[in-house]
Design a protein around this motif. Structure first.
Motif, mmCIF file in Angstrom:
data_model
loop_
_atom_site.group_PDB
_atom_site.id
_atom_site.type_symbol
_atom_site.label_atom_id
_atom_site.label_comp_id
_atom_site.label_asym_id
_atom_site.label_seq_id
_atom_site.Cartn_x
_atom_site.Cartn_y
_atom_site.Cartn_z
ATOM 1 N N ASP A 131 26.774 53.825 30.139
ATOM 2 C CA ASP A 131 26.416 55.207 30.438
ATOM 3 C C ASP A 131 24.892 55.330 30.444
ATOM 4 O O ASP A 131 24.179 54.350 30.159
ATOM 5 N N PRO A 132 24.349 56.488 30.792
ATOM 6 C CA PRO A 132 22.883 56.621 30.866
ATOM 7 C C PRO A 132 22.166 56.337 29.553
ATOM 8 O O PRO A 132 20.961 56.060 29.551
ATOM 9 N N GLN A 133 22.889 56.365 28.424
ATOM 10 C CA GLN A 133 22.289 56.059 27.128
ATOM 11 C C GLN A 133 22.409 54.581 26.765
ATOM 12 O O GLN A 133 22.007 54.159 25.683
ATOM 13 N N GLY A 134 22.988 53.784 27.671
ATOM 14 C CA GLY A 134 23.086 52.343 27.445
ATOM 15 C C GLY A 134 24.319 51.896 26.694
ATOM 16 O O GLY A 134 24.419 50.727 26.317
ATOM 17 N N ARG A 135 25.282 52.772 26.483
ATOM 18 C CA ARG A 135 26.497 52.408 25.765
ATOM 19 C C ARG A 135 27.558 51.903 26.731
ATOM 20 O O ARG A 135 27.780 52.506 27.787
ATOM 21 N N VAL A 136 28.216 50.797 26.371
ATOM 22 C CA VAL A 136 29.273 50.240 27.217
ATOM 23 C C VAL A 136 30.421 51.229 27.308
ATOM 24 O O VAL A 136 30.865 51.799 26.306
ATOM 25 N N ILE A 137 30.912 51.445 28.528
ATOM 26 C CA ILE A 137 32.012 52.374 28.764
ATOM 27 C C ILE A 137 33.330 51.615 28.685
ATOM 28 O O ILE A 137 33.547 50.648 29.413
ATOM 29 N N GLY A 138 34.201 52.048 27.790
ATOM 30 C CA GLY A 138 35.492 51.397 27.631
ATOM 31 C C GLY A 138 35.391 50.118 26.830
ATOM 32 O O GLY A 138 34.443 49.882 26.073
ATOM 33 N N SER A 139 36.378 49.248 27.009
ATOM 34 C CA SER A 139 36.451 48.014 26.233
ATOM 35 C C SER A 139 35.932 46.825 27.036
ATOM 36 O O SER A 139 35.740 46.903 28.244
ATOM 37 N N ARG A 140 35.701 45.732 26.320
ATOM 38 C CA ARG A 140 35.210 44.508 26.956
ATOM 39 C C ARG A 140 36.384 43.644 27.409
ATOM 40 O O ARG A 140 37.531 43.864 27.016
ATOM 41 N N PHE A 141 36.070 42.638 28.212
ATOM 42 C CA PHE A 141 37.092 41.701 28.662
ATOM 43 C C PHE A 141 37.403 40.715 27.534
ATOM 44 O O PHE A 141 36.543 40.414 26.697
ATOM 45 N N PRO A 142 38.620 40.189 27.496
ATOM 46 C CA PRO A 142 39.017 39.351 26.353
ATOM 47 C C PRO A 142 38.246 38.047 26.245
ATOM 48 O O PRO A 142 38.043 37.530 25.148
ATOM 49 N N TYR A 143 37.823 37.487 27.365
ATOM 50 C CA TYR A 143 37.057 36.241 27.365
ATOM 51 C C TYR A 143 35.847 36.432 28.273
ATOM 52 O O TYR A 143 35.784 37.354 29.065
ATOM 53 N N ASP A 144 34.891 35.537 28.153
ATOM 54 C CA ASP A 144 33.690 35.642 28.987
ATOM 55 C C ASP A 144 33.369 34.273 29.594
ATOM 56 O O ASP A 144 32.802 33.415 28.911
ATOM 57 N N PRO A 145 33.764 34.047 30.854
ATOM 58 C CA PRO A 145 34.415 35.011 31.744
ATOM 59 C C PRO A 145 35.925 35.028 31.565
ATOM 60 O O PRO A 145 36.505 34.118 30.952
ATOM 61 N N THR A 146 36.557 36.067 32.117
ATOM 62 C CA THR A 146 38.005 36.159 32.193
ATOM 63 C C THR A 146 38.396 36.074 33.666
ATOM 64 O O THR A 146 38.011 36.944 34.456
ATOM 65 N N ASP A 147 39.118 35.034 34.038
ATOM 66 C CA ASP A 147 39.608 34.912 35.411
ATOM 67 C C ASP A 147 41.016 35.489 35.459
ATOM 68 O O ASP A 147 41.958 34.924 34.892
ATOM 69 N N SER A 148 41.153 36.629 36.109
ATOM 70 C CA SER A 148 42.400 37.371 36.047
ATOM 71 C C SER A 148 42.534 38.212 37.312
ATOM 72 O O SER A 148 42.009 37.854 38.356
ATOM 73 N N ASP A 149 43.219 39.324 37.203
ATOM 74 C CA ASP A 149 43.322 40.282 38.304
ATOM 75 C C ASP A 149 43.440 41.675 37.708
ATOM 76 O O ASP A 149 43.631 41.838 36.490
ATOM 77 N N SER A 150 43.316 42.698 38.542
ATOM 78 C CA SER A 150 43.226 44.065 38.020
ATOM 79 C C SER A 150 44.517 44.526 37.354
ATOM 80 O O SER A 150 44.478 45.348 36.430
ATOM 81 N N LEU A 151 45.664 44.018 37.779
ATOM 82 C CA LEU A 151 46.912 44.397 37.136
ATOM 83 C C LEU A 151 47.011 43.797 35.734
ATOM 84 O O LEU A 151 47.358 44.494 34.773
ATOM 85 N N GLU A 152 46.702 42.519 35.621
ATOM 86 C CA GLU A 152 46.762 41.858 34.320
ATOM 87 C C GLU A 152 45.719 42.426 33.373
ATOM 88 O O GLU A 152 45.992 42.624 32.166
ATOM 89 N N ILE A 153 44.524 42.706 33.870
ATOM 90 C CA ILE A 153 43.463 43.268 33.036
ATOM 91 C C ILE A 153 43.896 44.600 32.439
ATOM 92 O O ILE A 153 43.640 44.895 31.262
ATOM 93 N N ARG A 154 44.575 45.406 33.241
ATOM 94 C CA ARG A 154 44.988 46.737 32.773
ATOM 95 C C ARG A 154 46.223 46.685 31.890
ATOM 96 O O ARG A 154 46.261 47.281 30.816
ATOM 97 N N TYR A 155 47.245 45.962 32.333
ATOM 98 C CA TYR A 155 48.539 46.064 31.661
ATOM 99 C C TYR A 155 48.750 45.016 30.571
ATOM 100 O O TYR A 155 49.453 45.271 29.598
ATOM 101 N N LYS A 156 48.169 43.835 30.715
ATOM 102 C CA LYS A 156 48.328 42.806 29.679
ATOM 103 C C LYS A 156 47.214 42.886 28.655
ATOM 104 O O LYS A 156 47.468 42.923 27.442
ATOM 105 N N TYR A 157 45.968 42.910 29.129
ATOM 106 C CA TYR A 157 44.833 42.878 28.217
ATOM 107 C C TYR A 157 44.386 44.267 27.765
ATOM 108 O O TYR A 157 43.534 44.376 26.875
ATOM 109 N N LYS A 158 44.924 45.326 28.389
ATOM 110 C CA LYS A 158 44.646 46.718 27.984
ATOM 111 C C LYS A 158 43.155 47.061 28.036
ATOM 112 O O LYS A 158 42.651 47.818 27.197
ATOM 113 N N VAL A 159 42.444 46.502 28.988
ATOM 114 C CA VAL A 159 41.018 46.801 29.146
ATOM 115 C C VAL A 159 40.872 48.212 29.708
ATOM 116 O O VAL A 159 41.566 48.589 30.657
ATOM 117 N N THR A 160 39.982 48.979 29.123
ATOM 118 C CA THR A 160 39.804 50.373 29.523
ATOM 119 C C THR A 160 38.378 50.617 30.017
ATOM 120 O O THR A 160 37.470 49.814 29.768
#
Length: 313
Positions: A131-160
């Motif tokens: 956000d404009p104050q520099g705070r990360v919006i939502g949650s982070r990805f489970p790994y860095d990097p995470t090779d996945s897809d948008s369905l798995e990111i949302r429904y399996k890993y619950k990334v917001t």
């Protein structure tokens, strides 16, 4: 592979956002990686957007491609931009957001780290936003990097939270968004879901975009917009529940309820709602919830219209 003139096409759909477009423009001027074009598709703005873009075209230190169309909706702007793009990678920038100065440099770096023999399986790199104050919006990805897809990111890993990046231009062209007569809003995630069934995305825990949240209960307004454009919403949920992803029973009931909800808004007979559903068992189980949220939508629509009339008086 087609020949491209640039590494990135930075695509911005806009409608009456002359007061916020400067954020994106200034962030593009500051980019450390310079091999890009800015493609603005103006969806029938009635403010000073055309004059503003013309001014920037004359003084910007990067090419600006400007396309003006009648007010047909963001989804048609995406389709048109995908065809007009001259960059290999199609980078999304909303009309009120901005990128950090080294964003394109970092996106290119992460794309280049995907092994060449695997790259045909990937369409995208996506990052965190702040956000404009520099705070990360939502949650982070489970790994860095995470090779996945948008369905798995949302429904399996619950990334917001908001996540942004690019897709290959040829992939965006592969999945044009549908148009429905007299509807101007489609759900962007229809495109992401279609891509997710065929391609992977590399998700990185690096904040590369500044996202400016919209006030006044954006979530509620989003569903009001869907209720006013129900056939596009119905198509999205119909494809989602039928895509074959292994949803949990609770998630599947929720999405079936939304399928029922917007089918009713679209005037689809109950018999056809059940017949078109991938699973009639789940559809019947979700029907009471779908009907309940449909009725709530009617109340919200009525309240919104009353508020609009009051503000116009």
């Amino acid at each position: 592979m087609p020949e491209y003139e640039y590494t990135f096409t930075v695509f911005t759909p806009t409608f009456n956002r002359a007061h916020t477009l400067h954020r994106g423009y200034q962030s593009l001027c500051a980019q450390t990686f310079r091999d890009f074009e800015w493609l603005v598709v103006d969806d029938g703005s009635t403010d000073s957007t055309p004059e503003l873009i013309q001014e920037w075209q004359q003084k910007a230190n990067y090419p600006i491609q400007y396309i003006r169309q009648e007010n047909l909706g963001k989804h048609t702007a995406i389709n048109r931009a995908a065809q007009a793009a001259r960059g290999e990678l199609f980078l999304f920038l909303d009309s009120d957001d901005a990128y950090v100065p080294n964003a394109f440099e970092r996106y290119k770096y992460h794309w280049d780290t995907i092994p060449g023999e695997q790259k045909h399986r990937f369409s995208a790199v996506s990052s965190l936003t702040i956000d404009p104050q520099g705070r990360v919006i939502g949650s982070r990805f489970p790994y860095d990097p995470t090779d996945s897809d948008s369905l798995e990111i949302r429904y399996k890993y619950k990334v917001t939270g908001e996540k942004r990046g690019f897709h290959r231009t040829d992939v965006v062209r592969e999945f044009p968004l549908p148009r429905f007569e007299n509807e101007k809003i489609a759900i962007d995630s229809l495109l992401w879901n279609r891509i997710a069934l065929k391609y992977k995305t590399r998700y990185v825990n690096e904040a590369l975009m500044i996202y400016y949240p919209t006030p006044n209960n954006m979530g509620a307004r989003r569903f009001i917009s869907r209720a006013r454009n129900p056939r596009g919403a119905r198509q999205y949920y119909w494809e989602l529940i039928g895509c074959g992803y292994p949803f949990s029973p609770a998630a599947l009931i929720k999405e079936y309820a939304n399928y029922v909800r917007f089918s009713i808004h679209a005037g689809v007979p109950i018999r056809d709602i059940l017949q078109d559903a991938p699973s009639q068992v789940y559809c019947l189980a979700a029907f009471p919830l779908g009907w309940a949220v449909y009725r709530r939508d009617l109340f919200d629509l009525k309240a919104t219209e009353a508020q609009q009339k009051k503000s116009e008086a």
